[in-house]
Design an enzyme around this catalytic site. Structure first.
Site, mmCIF file in Angstrom:
data_model
loop_
_atom_site.group_PDB
_atom_site.id
_atom_site.type_symbol
_atom_site.label_atom_id
_atom_site.label_comp_id
_atom_site.label_asym_id
_atom_site.label_seq_id
_atom_site.Cartn_x
_atom_site.Cartn_y
_atom_site.Cartn_z
ATOM 1 N NE ARG A 108 -3.804 1.642 2.219
ATOM 2 C CZ ARG A 108 -4.152 2.450 3.103
ATOM 3 N NH1 ARG A 108 -3.283 2.378 3.798
ATOM 4 N NH2 ARG A 108 -5.041 3.565 3.468
ATOM 5 C CB ILE A 163 -5.829 5.883 0.106
ATOM 6 C CG1 ILE A 163 -5.450 4.202 -0.627
ATOM 7 C CG2 ILE A 163 -5.228 6.452 0.328
ATOM 8 C CD1 ILE A 163 -4.135 4.412 -1.350
ATOM 9 C CB SER A 164 -10.608 3.645 -0.062
ATOM 10 O OG SER A 164 -11.659 4.255 -0.171
ATOM 11 C CD GLN A 165 -11.132 2.186 7.795
ATOM 12 O OE1 GLN A 165 -11.840 2.516 7.740
ATOM 13 N NE2 GLN A 165 -11.418 1.573 8.883
ATOM 14 N N PRO A 166 -8.271 0.784 4.522
ATOM 15 C CG PRO A 166 -6.518 -0.010 4.143
ATOM 16 C CD PRO A 166 -6.548 1.022 5.496
#
Length: 213
Positions: free
Chosen positions: A29, A55-58
């Site tokens: 990431r 960038i979205s939360q995993p």
């Protein structure tokens, strides 16, 4: 927290699709975030990537991917390339990804990044995601990583019968919901499932509000 530890944390949070977890485990990431944010890349949190985008939360990446259930050989449309992280996850799981980004300043670096990482099954376009990619349709699955107020009709119309769509919907400031929409095989009304309360950046050019009502 490295990506192996991140995948294990996601498993503990309820992500059960082993294919999704394996892809998360194998992707760095940190390659998809600005240099100043790389130390935080292994944390389960959204991060800014510039131009008002994130960038979205995993967990959300994994949850949405699991809900979409992309399969080998399928053609998937992604609305919102961002930094390319979600794009890479999808590309590892399906046959071909068509990804659209409204912000050209993000689209170019994302494409360069993905090509440097060896992804060759991705097609790119800069444009209005609410219009979809009609000339490449129909798609087996569609994912939106930004939130329109309502489901754009063009996206649903570009699903093949039996196809599914996962995206957040809701107001720019207020409660949003992640939904999964399945287009029936024999015509009729779409099947709409409410999955999770979420918070996403808005999708531009929202359509009229009466499509699913």
């Amino acid at each position: 927290m490295g990506d192996v530890e991140l995948a294990e944390a996601l498993r503990r949070q309820g992500i059960s699709d082993t294919r999704v977890l394996e892809v998360i485990r194998g992707l760095e990431r940190a390659r998809f975030v600005p240099a100043a944010m790389r130390e935080a890349a292994g944390q389960d949190t959204p991060l800014p990537i510039g131009h008002g985008q994130t960038i979205s939360q995993p967990f959300i990446v994994a949850y949405m991917t699991q809900a979409l259930n992309p399969q080998p050989g399928e053609r998937v449309l992604e609305i919102g390339t961002g930094s390319g992280y979600q794009t890479a996850v999808l590309a590892r799981l399906c046959g071909e990804v068509y990804t659209m980004e409204a912000v050209a300043e993000l689209a170019g670096p994302a494409r360069e990044r993905l090509e440097q990482l060896g992804f060759h099954n991705i097609r790119y376009q800069v444009g209005d995601g609410t219009a979809g990619w009609p000339e490449a349709s129909p798609f087996d699955a569609i994912m939106g990583t930004a939130a329109p107020e309502h489901l754009p009709p063009a996206l649903y119309q570009q699903l093949r019968p039996g196809g599914r769509l996962v995206l957040p919907v809701g107001p720019r400031h207020g409660a949003q919901e992640l939904i999964r929409v399945t287009r029936p095989l024999e015509g009729g009304a779409p099947q709409v499932e409410k999955l999770l309360g979420v918070r996403f950046v808005p999708m531009t050019s929202a359509p009229p509000p009466d499509f699913l009502h």
